[in-house]
Enzyme design. Structure first.
Site, PDB file in Angstrom:
ATOM      1  N   LYS A 215       8.961  55.043 -13.561  1.00 24.28           N
ATOM      2  CA  LYS A 215       8.970  53.747 -12.520  1.00 24.28           C
ATOM      3  C   LYS A 215       8.591  52.867 -13.473  1.00 24.28           C
ATOM      4  CE  LYS A 215       7.645  53.154  -8.077  1.00 24.28           C
ATOM      5  NZ  LYS A 215       7.185  53.747  -6.582  1.00 24.28           N
TER       6      LYS A 215
ATOM      7  N   GLU B 281       5.046  60.794   8.463  1.00 18.77           N
ATOM      8  CA  GLU B 281       4.217  60.472   9.698  1.00 18.77           C
ATOM      9  C   GLU B 281       4.018  61.276  10.789  1.00 18.77           C
ATOM     10  OE1 GLU B 281       6.542  58.592   7.960  1.00 18.77           O
ATOM     11  OE2 GLU B 281       5.588  57.074   6.840  1.00 18.77           O
TER      12      GLU B 281
ATOM     13  N   ARG C 260       8.159  56.667  13.534  1.00 20.83           N
ATOM     14  CA  ARG C 260       8.462  57.868  13.415  1.00 20.83           C
ATOM     15  C   ARG C 260       7.629  58.935  14.045  1.00 20.83           C
ATOM     16  NH1 ARG C 260      11.095  58.879   7.890  1.00 20.83           N
ATOM     17  NH2 ARG C 260      13.011  57.563   8.364  1.00 20.83           N
TER      18      ARG C 260
HETATM   19  C1  TPP Z   1       8.996  56.460   6.973  1.00 20.79           C
HETATM   20  C2  TPP Z   1       8.531  55.581   5.729  1.00 20.79           C
HETATM   21  N1  TPP Z   1       7.171  55.884   5.637  1.00 20.79           N
HETATM   22  C3  TPP Z   1       6.600  55.014   4.387  1.00 20.79           C
HETATM   23  C4  TPP Z   1       7.512  53.931   3.595  1.00 20.79           C
HETATM   24  C5  TPP Z   1       6.804  53.274   2.712  1.00 20.79           C
HETATM   25  N2  TPP Z   1       7.317  53.632   1.349  1.00 20.79           N
HETATM   26  C6  TPP Z   1       8.250  52.524   0.707  1.00 20.79           C
HETATM   27  S1  TPP Z   1       8.903  53.470  -0.515  1.00 20.79           S
HETATM   28  C7  TPP Z   1       7.597  54.509  -0.614  1.00 20.79           C
HETATM   29  C8  TPP Z   1       7.537  55.550  -1.812  1.00 20.79           C
HETATM   30  C9  TPP Z   1       8.841  55.907  -2.107  1.00 20.79           C
HETATM   31  O1  TPP Z   1       8.843  56.980  -3.157  1.00 20.79           O
HETATM   32  P1  TPP Z   1      10.146  57.274  -3.715  1.00 20.79           P
HETATM   33  O2  TPP Z   1      11.109  57.796  -2.816  1.00 20.79           O
HETATM   34  O3  TPP Z   1       9.679  58.374  -4.805  1.00 20.79           O
HETATM   35  O4  TPP Z   1      10.931  56.243  -4.567  1.00 20.79           O
HETATM   36  P2  TPP Z   1      10.341  55.291  -5.966  1.00 20.79           P
HETATM   37  O5  TPP Z   1       9.877  54.136  -5.376  1.00 20.79           O
HETATM   38  O6  TPP Z   1       9.390  56.331  -6.646  1.00 20.79           O
HETATM   39  O7  TPP Z   1      11.773  55.116  -6.560  1.00 20.79           O
HETATM   40  C10 TPP Z   1       6.895  54.519   0.681  1.00 20.79           C
HETATM   41  C11 TPP Z   1       5.896  55.545   0.838  1.00 20.79           C
HETATM   42  C12 TPP Z   1       8.838  54.000   4.151  1.00 20.79           C
HETATM   43  N3  TPP Z   1       9.436  53.030   3.605  1.00 20.79           N
HETATM   44  N4  TPP Z   1       9.056  54.609   5.053  1.00 20.79           N
END
Ligand code: TPP
Length: 639
Positions: A282, A367, A395
């Site tokens: 990242k 969630e 959710r």
């Molecule tokens: C249902 C939901 N909960 C929380 C979020 C907030 N959120 C956005 S990106 C993220 C982390 C995602 O991590 P990953 O899938 O590993 O993607 P990366 O950014 O590491 O590429 C979170 C918790 C969301 N988008 N949707």
């Protein structure tokens, strides 16, 4: 813009480039993303991590005939740049500009809209099954992060996909991070795969040895690969996915275009679902983001040289105040526990996590589980605070209703980012929580007008014996009404902030400050306006509103939620019951999704800024005219 990217015209160009050109293109795209995000803000670290992966995907597949679905969609910048939006990219996340998430109306290459996580495998499987029914030929690729993979929905889709045996490629983009470091058993499992080099070494050795045996070697390897009881079966690191019915390929280096291209080509030939495990970093290529991937997950504008945020504020946010106050309460009350769904920093709970590690739970992006876990904790005597963004609590609707409210359990929903959030746009605005919580029996809902009231409300929640939602906005939390002597919080009681005669503004939460400013704006208009801070959306202060209805000709309700089913609609119901004869104006969001832009721009567009509301009130008064105005007043008096 430098050479290869400035001459780049579309996906066909990508197919003709050699590896050196592709590597240069990667660096130029990185630079473009850093420049634009430094100016506009946005999801920097996730995008820098998928530059090579996205290039390889578009090199191997033919979008839009082949379908690439981005989970969450916050990492789709490279895809946007490669698919005809290189120039528009400068307008990223700006009002009327390019969205920070996939949008079907933007491009035929954005084939599924996202913003909330963990939907890509379900959507991809849907695409694949539709393709098969229509007897079409295409590849379907779902790109999902290791964070998004922690959600139940992703597992539901994996489970179903293996049953359907449809051709579907899932790319697991594993960077060990959700927004914060990833959590949970799956994350630990992926970590074991990543850190077991002997496995891969052995696997490679076996493959090399067999492949080097003339004539039969390749065949033997292929058979061994297929056979469940073969040597390879024991060596395959992704056995978990294999057992679920997926062919597992990986782990591979997600920053090596040739390696990714090679595996994608192999995946194309596999019958049934495939999972490719891609390891990425990242923030790759920009030191401040590599060092602080969580800070640069979604960054406000920053200085490129230092990585420092441009507009530094030392003001506390609502999230900070929630976290700090909860720590203070928890010092005295050992029943307080805090829950987050993968957002410890965003919800302000980092300090709680540090102070009370045993009373803090990060459930991952889950969630629904977070809500029911809270219900379990509450059933067994604790006082859970589930801090969650308004949009993501959507959710957990059924869990709020079925697991918390039916049993009338003392769970506090600390609902952050309620109202508009700005440039993340329609998938992220928190404008529905009042509507989706309002009609659930046993649920109490409140919102603070400023910081002191917020702190009082958090304390109230800690003592309250039932489900309670405390909603508050994004951004800084100040004591706007600090000269005003507020009374202590009492269930279902509002307060009068300033008293007038003709018009009453009844506002909730952040909109109370707005109401105050509207009155200031109208001070030369000879209108006598009352300002009421409702404090509670449910139960409403019926006594107070009944009194107001007796002597005010116009009642204006103000909320930063959808009008349908929200605060204003509760007041409308009450006013109907009270047979109110005056005029009612409801200020809130219309029945449509609100796009991205700055909060000020959006409030203006939806006539919810101070100037627009003041004009609406003035126009209503002049529309009613003197005679009407008197008649309404008389009617109210005889009421
Ligand atoms: C249902 C939901 N909960 C929380 C979020 C907030 N959120 C956005 S990106 C993220 C982390 C995602 O991590 P990953 O899938 O590993 O993607 P990366 O950014 O590491 O590429 C979170 C918790 C969301 N988008 N949707």
């Amino acid at each position: 813009m430098s050479s290869i990217l400035s001459n780049y015209e579309g996906l066909n160009d990508l197919k003709k480039m050699n590896i050196d050109q592709l590597n240069i293109l990667s660096e130029e795209i990185r630079q473009l993303i850093i420049n634009v995000v430094a100016r506009n803000g946005g999801h920097l670290a996730s995008n820098l991590g998928v530059v090579e992966l996205t290039i390889a995907l578009h090199r191997v597949f033919n979008s839009s005939r082949d379908k690439i679905i981005w989970d969450v969609g916050h990492q789709s910048y490279v895809h946007k740049i490669l698919t005809g939006r290189k120039d528009e990219f400068q307008t990223l996340r700006q009002y009327k500009g390019l969205s920070g998430f996939p949008k079907r109306k933007e491009s035929e290459h954005d084939i599924f809209e996202t913003g909330h996580s963990s939907t890509s495998i379900s959507a991809g499987l849907g695409y694949a099954l539709a393709r098969d029914i229509k007897e079409e030929k295409s590849n379907i690729i779902s790109v999902i992060g290791d964070g998004a993979m922690t959600a139940g929905m992703a597992f539901e889709a994996l489970n179903h996909a293996s049953d359907e045996k449809a051709n579907l490629i899932v790319i697991l983009n594993d960077n060990e991070m959700s927004i914060s470091p990833n959590v949970g058993g799956l994350s630990q499992y992926l970590n074991r795969i990543r850190t077991a080099p002997t496995y891969f070494k052995m696997k490679e050795d076996v493959e090399n040895i067999l492949n080097s045996i003339p004539a039969i070697g390749k065949k033997v390897f292929k058979t061994a690969e297929r056979a469940k009881d073969s040597l390879k079966y024991f060596l395959v690191p992704g056995i978990f996915f294999e057992e679920l019915g997926f062919k597992y390929l990986g782990p591979i280096n997600g920053h090596n275009i040739l390696e990714i291209v090679d595996v994608l080509e192999r995946a194309k030939t596999v019958e049934g679902p495939v999972l490719i495990h891609v390891l990425t970093k990242k923030g790759k290529g920009y030191k401040p983001a590599e060092d602080n991937p969580d800070k640069f997950h979604s960054a406000p504008p920053f200085e490129i040289d230092s990585g420092k945020t441009k507009k530094k504020t030392d003001k506390l946010s609502y999230s900070d105040v929630l976290g700090n106050t909860l720590v203070e309460i928890a010092e005295k009350n050992d029943k307080i526990v805090a829950i987050t769904a993968a957002m410890p920093a965003g919800t302000g709970l980092s300090s709680f996590k540090q102070r009370f590690p045993k009373r803090f739970f990060d459930v991952g992006i889950a969630e629904q589980h977070g809500v029911t876990l809270s219900a379990g904790l509450a059933s067994n005597g604790l006082r859970p605070f589930f801090a969650v963004y308004s949009t993501f609590l959507q959710r957990g609707y059924d869990q709020v209703l079925h697991d918390v409210c039916i049993q009338n359990l003392p769970v506090t929903f600390a609902i952050d980012r309620a109202g508009l959030v700005g440039s993340d746009g329609e998938t992220h605005h928190g404008v529905f929580d009042l509507s989706y919580l309002n009609h659930i029996p046993n649920m109490t809902i409140m919102a603070p007008k400023d910081k002191s009231e917020f702190i009082d409300m958090i304390n109230f929640c800690a003592e309250y014996n039932g489900p309670i939602a405390l909603r508050y906005p994004r951004g800084s939390c100040n004591d706007f009404f600090n000269t005003f002597q507020q009374k202590s919080i009492e269930l279902g009681k509002g307060e009068i902030i300033s008293e007038g005669k003709d018009i009453a503004i009844i506002a909730i939460g952040k909109m109370v400050e707005h109401g105050y400013k509207v009155i200031e704006k109208l001070k030369d208009e000879k209108l006598s306006i009352t300002l009421v801070n409702a404090r509670f959306v449910k139960p409403l202060d019926e006594e107070l509103i009944s009194d107001i209805s007796k002597n005010h000709s116009i009642i204006v309700t103000m909320e930063d939620n959808a009008k349908i089913g929200g605060f204003g609609s509760n007041i409308n119901d009450l006013l109907i019951r009270l047979r109110y004869k005056g005029e009612i104006i409801n200020i809130g969001f219309p029945d449509q999704f609100i796009e991205h832009g700055s909060i000020d721009e959006l409030l203006k567009q939806y006539e919810m800024d101070v100037d627009s509301i003041a004009s609406i009130i003035k126009n209503t008064v002049s529309m009613l005219g003197e005679i009407w105005w008197q008649r309404i007043k008389n009617a109210l008096i005889f009421y």
